[in-house]
Design an enzyme around this catalytic site. Sequence first.
Site, PDB file in Angstrom:
ATOM      1  N   GLU A 184       0.850  -1.204   0.000  1.00  0.00           N
ATOM      2  CA  GLU A 184       0.000   0.000   0.000  1.00  0.00           C
ATOM      3  C   GLU A 184       0.876   1.242   0.000  1.00  0.00           C
ATOM      4  O   GLU A 184       0.680   2.155   0.810  1.00  0.00           O
ATOM      5  CB  GLU A 184      -0.886   0.024   1.244  1.00  0.00           C
ATOM      6  N   GLU A 232      -6.770  -7.255  -0.399  1.00  0.00           N
ATOM      7  CA  GLU A 232      -7.128  -7.368   1.017  1.00  0.00           C
ATOM      8  C   GLU A 232      -8.623  -7.108   1.153  1.00  0.00           C
ATOM      9  O   GLU A 232      -9.068  -5.957   1.103  1.00  0.00           O
ATOM     10  CB  GLU A 232      -6.361  -6.339   1.863  1.00  0.00           C
TER      11      GLU A 232
HETATM   12  C1  GLA Z   1      -3.918  -2.307   5.292  1.00  0.00           C
HETATM   13  C2  GLA Z   1      -2.570  -3.012   5.329  1.00  0.00           C
HETATM   14  C3  GLA Z   1      -2.624  -4.318   6.068  1.00  0.00           C
HETATM   15  C4  GLA Z   1      -3.394  -4.160   7.358  1.00  0.00           C
HETATM   16  C5  GLA Z   1      -4.786  -3.651   7.069  1.00  0.00           C
HETATM   17  C6  GLA Z   1      -5.640  -3.442   8.300  1.00  0.00           C
HETATM   18  O1  GLA Z   1      -4.671  -2.736   4.285  1.00  0.00           O
HETATM   19  O2  GLA Z   1      -2.065  -3.218   4.035  1.00  0.00           O
HETATM   20  O3  GLA Z   1      -1.326  -4.731   6.315  1.00  0.00           O
HETATM   21  O4  GLA Z   1      -2.718  -3.276   8.179  1.00  0.00           O
HETATM   22  O5  GLA Z   1      -4.689  -2.393   6.462  1.00  0.00           O
HETATM   23  O6  GLA Z   1      -5.702  -4.574   9.066  1.00  0.00           O
END
Ligand code: GLA
Length: 587
Positions: free
Chosen positions: A158, A234
């Site tokens: 991210e 995700e």
């Molecule tokens: C983001 C991150 C993950 C995690 C989620 C929340 O998407 O990429 O690693 O921290 O948020 O759980």
Amino acid sequence: MPLLEATNGQFTYDGQPLRIISGAIHYFRTVPEYWHDRLQKLKACGFNTVETYVAWNLHEPRPGAYNFEGIADIEQFIRTAGELGLHVIVRPSPYICAEWEFGGLPAWLLADSDMRLRCFHKPFLDRVDAYYDVLLPKFKPLLSTNGGPIIAMQIENEYGSYGNDTKYLDYLRQGMISRGIDVLLFTSDGPTDSMLQGGTVPGVLATVNFGSRVGEAFAKLREYEANGPVMCMEFWNGWFDHWGEHHHTRDAGDVARVLEEMLQENGSVNFYMFHGGTNFGFYSGANCPAPNQFQPTITSYDYDVLLTEAGEPTDKFYAVRDVLARYGFAPGAELPKPIAKRAYGKIRTDRQTGLFDSLDVLSEPIASVYPQPMEKLGQNYGFIYYETRISGPREKHQLNLQDVADRALVFVDDRFAGTIERWDPETKVSFDVPKEGVKLGILVENMGRINYGSYMKDRKGITEGVRFGYQFLFDWTIRTLPLDDLSGLTFEAGSASGQQGPVFHKATLQADHPADTFLYLDGWTKGVVWVNGFNIGRYWNKGPQKSLYVPGPLLRAGDNEIVLLELHGTETAEIEFKDVPDLGPTA
Ligand code: GLA
């Protein structure tokens, strides 16, 4: 040629169309004895792929010292998945977020005052390179291009939520390719313009992360990824908890509905998480949306997902399994037999030793003109103790810690004088000093480095100085207390209740049949627990979690040593093992 390709709006694997139905399981959050069980359950739910991050800080605890044993044996985790016929997606760091200490970055990076993180900064890249030289060759035989299960790998994590340094992202990409990683590479970001512009790399598949509003998210992704398939890297089907908050849950029916929307859009998906697991040891991270809003994450990473923290299928497991079956993803394995849980009942702690009486077996004194944070002293995690003298007589002044991360217990002549918490500017400690002066002791707990956002350079302990009123205090003795080896402690028989201050308490649990169990600490305040020397994490009566998960493989038939470090005091000498967890009240 990678076996997995992303062209013409779809994934193909070895020429055949493939829809990726993946679930996240972090090897570092589950004891290795249970990896097979959790992975088989993933298959039994209809999934074809497992995804895991790689936690750099677990693998390189000190610069140049590597660990790939036990819970850090990522190759074994990947092989186990492969043996079960699962594909594997690896998200190999350097940064992983994941509510994991410092987002997986090693704390020792912060020993360098000029360190810059997650950008094209040579000292940072040199560390990444040295680590990649060790890590990436381990994956080579496990790549699908070499007959192994790894089908794809992520670049950074991210990144668009953090920065816009495309040169850095490209450097990581080249670093993977030059070390022989020839599977599909991808990035993942939030579904917004700024995130996708900051985080994507030309020629690398873009994916998005979200929990709902599928249509909008995939439409935004298509603006940046016109040819590739759409994938939610995700799918947040649950959530994590901070200390002092309620326990987060999400309705199974809602999750099933959003999954179905994704499948109808021809999307691929990675459930974040399929099985959350536990932040064992001192590895929980923290959020910090604004400088005074430090939010440490709890020990459990249950995440309210398809398997519980202890690996049991939830309603969500069955709801998702039904949807997947309807879309042609039938279970690929039997559900393994349930893992035994036991209520061992109440036992008494019957031996103690004070933390301050044990300083010499736990640490070496370090003389320092001014207080220093733990990273400067070669310490990553745990506690750090600062001691000095203040001359007297002096009238009452306030003690100012500039700045403290994260939570300090103050002792004046060994008597507890108050707590100073970084997130609560109202917590103040003041005292006067008699003619003969006083000893000032400050015990600081690292509650987990910030793993996300703008304030990640989060040094622990006291970073600048300590003032009594306006006056800076100099001439300190510092003790680093990583508490990674308690074998030197000598306990004496006694009773826990009524004792004040940081004290180690010991109990013996007799387990004729080792099994999973849940430790309840009603009446205790705040501390850390070790089971046969393994740190199972922090407890805190502020909740939400009321029990700590003790995986059966940590226990042995016969006597088991339970050690607690209680920071404040306890109303009882008893602790209790039940066969069900309690993660606290939901909203
Ligand atoms: C983001 C991150 C993950 C995690 C989620 C929340 O998407 O990429 O690693 O921290 O948020 O759980």
